[in-house]
Design a protein around this motif. Structure first.
Motif, PDB file in Angstrom:
ATOM      1  N   TYR A  53       0.823  -1.207   0.000  1.00  0.00           N
ATOM      2  CA  TYR A  53       0.000   0.000   0.000  1.00  0.00           C
ATOM      3  C   TYR A  53       0.861   1.263   0.000  1.00  0.00           C
ATOM      4  CZ  TYR A  53      -3.102   3.621   1.792  1.00  0.00           C
ATOM      5  OH  TYR A  53      -3.793   4.800   1.959  1.00  0.00           O
ATOM      6  N   LYS A  54       1.899   1.274   0.822  1.00  0.00           N
ATOM      7  CA  LYS A  54       2.743   2.470   0.945  1.00  0.00           C
ATOM      8  C   LYS A  54       3.562   2.747  -0.315  1.00  0.00           C
ATOM      9  CE  LYS A  54       6.809   0.352   3.092  1.00  0.00           C
ATOM     10  NZ  LYS A  54       7.694   0.430   4.255  1.00  0.00           N
ATOM     11  N   GLU A  66      -7.136   0.736  -0.490  1.00  0.00           N
ATOM     12  CA  GLU A  66      -7.292   2.033   0.177  1.00  0.00           C
ATOM     13  C   GLU A  66      -8.321   1.951   1.299  1.00  0.00           C
ATOM     14  OE1 GLU A  66      -5.969   5.463   1.017  1.00  0.00           O
ATOM     15  OE2 GLU A  66      -5.516   5.053  -1.082  1.00  0.00           O
ATOM     16  N   ALA A  69      -6.896  -0.096   4.190  1.00  0.00           N
ATOM     17  CA  ALA A  69      -5.882   0.682   4.914  1.00  0.00           C
ATOM     18  C   ALA A  69      -6.547   1.645   5.891  1.00  0.00           C
ATOM     19  CB  ALA A  69      -5.000   1.448   3.927  1.00  0.00           C
ATOM     20  N   GLY A  70      -7.640   2.269   5.462  1.00  0.00           N
ATOM     21  CA  GLY A  70      -8.364   3.172   6.352  1.00  0.00           C
ATOM     22  C   GLY A  70      -8.956   2.448   7.551  1.00  0.00           C
ATOM     23  N   ILE A  72      -7.825  -0.344   8.899  1.00  0.00           N
ATOM     24  CA  ILE A  72      -6.720  -0.752   9.776  1.00  0.00           C
ATOM     25  C   ILE A  72      -6.251   0.433  10.608  1.00  0.00           C
ATOM     26  CG2 ILE A  72      -4.339  -1.591   9.831  1.00  0.00           C
ATOM     27  CD1 ILE A  72      -5.055  -3.247   7.281  1.00  0.00           C
ATOM     28  N   ARG A  73      -6.065   1.581   9.977  1.00  0.00           N
ATOM     29  CA  ARG A  73      -5.608   2.775  10.707  1.00  0.00           C
ATOM     30  C   ARG A  73      -6.607   3.197  11.780  1.00  0.00           C
ATOM     31  NH1 ARG A  73      -3.878   4.564   5.486  1.00  0.00           N
ATOM     32  NH2 ARG A  73      -5.837   5.677   5.281  1.00  0.00           N
ATOM     33  N   PHE A 100       0.387  -4.279   3.953  1.00  0.00           N
ATOM     34  CA  PHE A 100       0.428  -3.097   4.808  1.00  0.00           C
ATOM     35  C   PHE A 100       1.602  -3.202   5.769  1.00  0.00           C
ATOM     36  CE2 PHE A 100      -3.884  -4.163   3.581  1.00  0.00           C
ATOM     37  CZ  PHE A 100      -4.277  -2.997   2.933  1.00  0.00           C
ATOM     38  N   GLU A 102       3.078   0.202   8.128  1.00  0.00           N
ATOM     39  CA  GLU A 102       2.898   1.244   9.139  1.00  0.00           C
ATOM     40  C   GLU A 102       1.468   1.321   9.653  1.00  0.00           C
ATOM     41  OE1 GLU A 102       6.461   2.468   6.667  1.00  0.00           O
ATOM     42  OE2 GLU A 102       4.468   1.672   6.258  1.00  0.00           O
ATOM     43  N   GLU A 103       0.522   0.904   8.850  1.00  0.00           N
ATOM     44  CA  GLU A 103      -0.880   0.936   9.260  1.00  0.00           C
ATOM     45  C   GLU A 103      -1.134   0.077  10.499  1.00  0.00           C
ATOM     46  OE1 GLU A 103      -0.320   2.391   5.383  1.00  0.00           O
ATOM     47  OE2 GLU A 103       0.137   0.355   6.058  1.00  0.00           O
ATOM     48  N   TRP A 104      -0.309  -0.941  10.712  1.00  0.00           N
ATOM     49  CA  TRP A 104      -0.485  -1.850  11.849  1.00  0.00           C
ATOM     50  C   TRP A 104       0.114  -1.326  13.146  1.00  0.00           C
ATOM     51  CZ3 TRP A 104      -3.733  -5.434  10.413  1.00  0.00           C
ATOM     52  CH2 TRP A 104      -3.660  -6.033   9.150  1.00  0.00           C
ATOM     53  N   TYR A 105       1.027  -0.395  13.075  1.00  0.00           N
ATOM     54  CA  TYR A 105       1.858  -0.010  14.221  1.00  0.00           C
ATOM     55  C   TYR A 105       1.053   0.409  15.449  1.00  0.00           C
ATOM     56  CZ  TYR A 105       6.113   0.348  11.292  1.00  0.00           C
ATOM     57  OH  TYR A 105       7.187   0.106  10.479  1.00  0.00           O
TER      58      TYR A 105
END
Length: 196
Positions: A53-54, A66, A69-70, A72-73, A100, A102-105
């Motif tokens: 994704y990034k 997309e 990702a939203g 997950i964030r 993905f 950073e979305e998981w962090y």
């Protein structure tokens, strides 16, 4: 504050018995007051990983990616429901996860494993622990393991038999552990921004 929990499931097989465990978890978390949603890798249908994704320019990722990702964030916590393939991870769930990063962090996650046999997906659970930690999640110590999945949950995801009784007894501690870490992460983020 309501916990937003995404429950990930990744089997692509035609006779998917693990979906029973995923349905049980979504329903059980909702009964506890959480906002739980099932993310089914087969229904999402991401292709085999080519670009994360990034790696897409902003606004150019495929719409499905997309949207996910939203979600997950926006989530507070995750649960990974995993079967075991030859002592390893299901490729569909791993593929979805790898799109993905950073979305998981900075979020807690829990692992629920299952199998048709008595080992209940224990090998896959161990494999996922390292993978999810590497991807920036805090894996809680409580796990759920369901052996003989077809004799432990019916088609509606309702516990049946001895295995179902064991699941019903162990779920509250599993959920409490995840809720504690979810609350701790939320409070920490109010005090200190994540370092990156």
């Amino acid at each position: 504050m309501t916990d937003r929990i995404l429950v990930f499931y990744g089997s692509y097989r035609s006779d998917r018995r693990g979906i029973r465990l995923a349905d049980f978890l979504v329903r059980s978390f909702r009964e506890r007051g959480a906002d739980a949603e099932l993310i089914d890798a087969k229904q999402v249908g991401l292709p085999m990983l080519d670009r994360m994704y990034k790696e897409y320019p902003p606004g150019e990722a495929p719409a499905t990616m997309e949207q996910l990702a939203g979600k997950i964030r926006a989530a507070d916590a995750f649960v990974f429901v995993t079967g075991e393939y030859n002592w390893g991870q299901q490729p569909g769930l791993k593929n979805l996860t790898d799109h993905f990063l950073e979305e998981w962090y900075w979020r807690p996650t829990a692992i629920a494993s299952y199998s048709a046999g008595r080992l209940a997906g224990a090998h896959a659970s161990v494999a996922w622990h390292g993978t999810l930690s590497e991807m920036g999640m805090v894996v809680v110590s409580s796990t759920l393991t369901v052996g003989s999945i077809g004799q432990s949950l019916d088609e509606a995801g309702e516990p049946i038999g001895e295995g179902g009784s064991a699941l019903a007894r162990t779920f509250p501690r599993f959920a409490d552990d995840l809720a504690w870490w979810t609350g701790a992460a939320r409070e920490q983020k109010k005090r200190v921004a994540p370092p990156y």
